[in-house]
Write an enzyme that holds these catalytic residues in place. Structure first.
Site, short mmCIF file in Angstrom:
data_model
loop_
_atom_site.label_atom_id
_atom_site.label_comp_id
_atom_site.label_asym_id
_atom_site.label_seq_id
_atom_site.Cartn_x
_atom_site.Cartn_y
_atom_site.Cartn_z
N PRO A 17 0.80 -1.22 0.00
CG PRO A 17 -0.10 -1.06 2.15
CD PRO A 17 0.60 -2.01 1.22
CG ASN A 18 -0.24 4.29 1.33
OD1 ASN A 18 -1.26 4.74 0.81
ND2 ASN A 18 -0.24 3.80 2.55
NE ARG A 25 3.48 7.01 2.05
CZ ARG A 25 3.85 5.84 2.50
NH1 ARG A 25 4.37 4.95 1.67
NH2 ARG A 25 3.74 5.54 3.76
CE1 TYR A 30 8.45 5.01 3.23
CE2 TYR A 30 7.18 7.05 3.24
CZ TYR A 30 7.47 5.80 3.79
OH TYR A 30 6.78 5.36 4.89
CG ASN A 81 8.24 -2.05 0.43
OD1 ASN A 81 7.58 -2.06 1.46
ND2 ASN A 81 8.91 -0.98 0.04
CB ALA A 84 1.43 0.30 6.46
CD GLU A 105 10.32 -7.40 6.00
OE1 GLU A 105 9.90 -6.39 6.58
OE2 GLU A 105 10.57 -8.47 6.58
CG HIS A 107 10.96 -2.29 4.59
ND1 HIS A 107 9.59 -2.19 4.47
CD2 HIS A 107 11.20 -3.46 5.23
CE1 HIS A 107 9.04 -3.25 5.01
NE2 HIS A 107 9.99 -4.05 5.47
CB SER A 109 12.64 4.39 5.23
OG SER A 109 11.57 3.61 5.75
NE ARG A 114 9.96 5.93 8.62
CZ ARG A 114 8.96 5.72 7.79
NH1 ARG A 114 8.99 4.74 6.93
NH2 ARG A 114 7.90 6.52 7.82
#
Length: 153
Positions: A17-18, A25, A30, A81, A84, A105, A107, A109, A114
């Site tokens: 998502p996103n 964004r 990112y 990825n 969330a 997996e 990501h 960032s 975070r």
């Protein structure tokens, strides 16, 4: 023989998502690369590695679960990825465990630098590895690691 194996490898790449909003964004978190930029990077890297990639993005958990289920007999590895959903989805974790296909997996960032809620990954326990914090390079590095793992195993 190794070249013949490589040509048979098909990797499923799933963006959660996103990630369709990359480039606009939160570029401070990112980066400025768009999802299209990342997909092109992956296609170039797959060509260099002499493997096939199938790339999908969805904002919907069930669509991602269905894509993982559909891997059987079609793909030999998963680069994911989950966005969330990394931190919330037992369903995606269980789907990866159920198909029992090597997953990496990734990501953009560094999730461990975070917010505290991002420090836990449901996927990590069923993945062969995790790469985070290198922006779009996380995807390239993840693909390289996955292909290397598949060749050796």
């Amino acid at each position: 023989m190794a070249l013949e194996i490589l040509k048979l490898l098909n990797i499923l790449v799933l963006h959660g998502p996103n990630l369709n909003l990359l480039g606009q964004r939160e570029p401070g978190v990112y980066g400025s690369a768009t999802l299209n930029d990342i997909n092109k990077l992956l296609e170039r890297e797959a060509q260099a590695l002499q493997v096939q990639v199938s790339i999908q993005q969805s904002n919907h958990e069930g669509v991602l679960v269905d894509a993982i289920h559909s891997m059987l007999g079609q793909h030999q590895g998963l680069l994911i990825n989950a966005g969330a959903y990394t931190h919330t989805s037992v369903a995606i974790r269980d789907a990866i465990a159920a198909v029992n296909i090597p997953a990496v997996e990734v990501h953009l960032s560094n999730i461990y630098r975070r917010e505290a809620f991002r420090h836990h990954s449901f996927i990590a326990a069923v993945a062969i590895g995790q790469i985070s914090g290198f922006g779009s390079e996380s995807y390239r590095l993840g693909l390289q690691a996955l292909v290397s793992y598949l060749i050796k195993n």
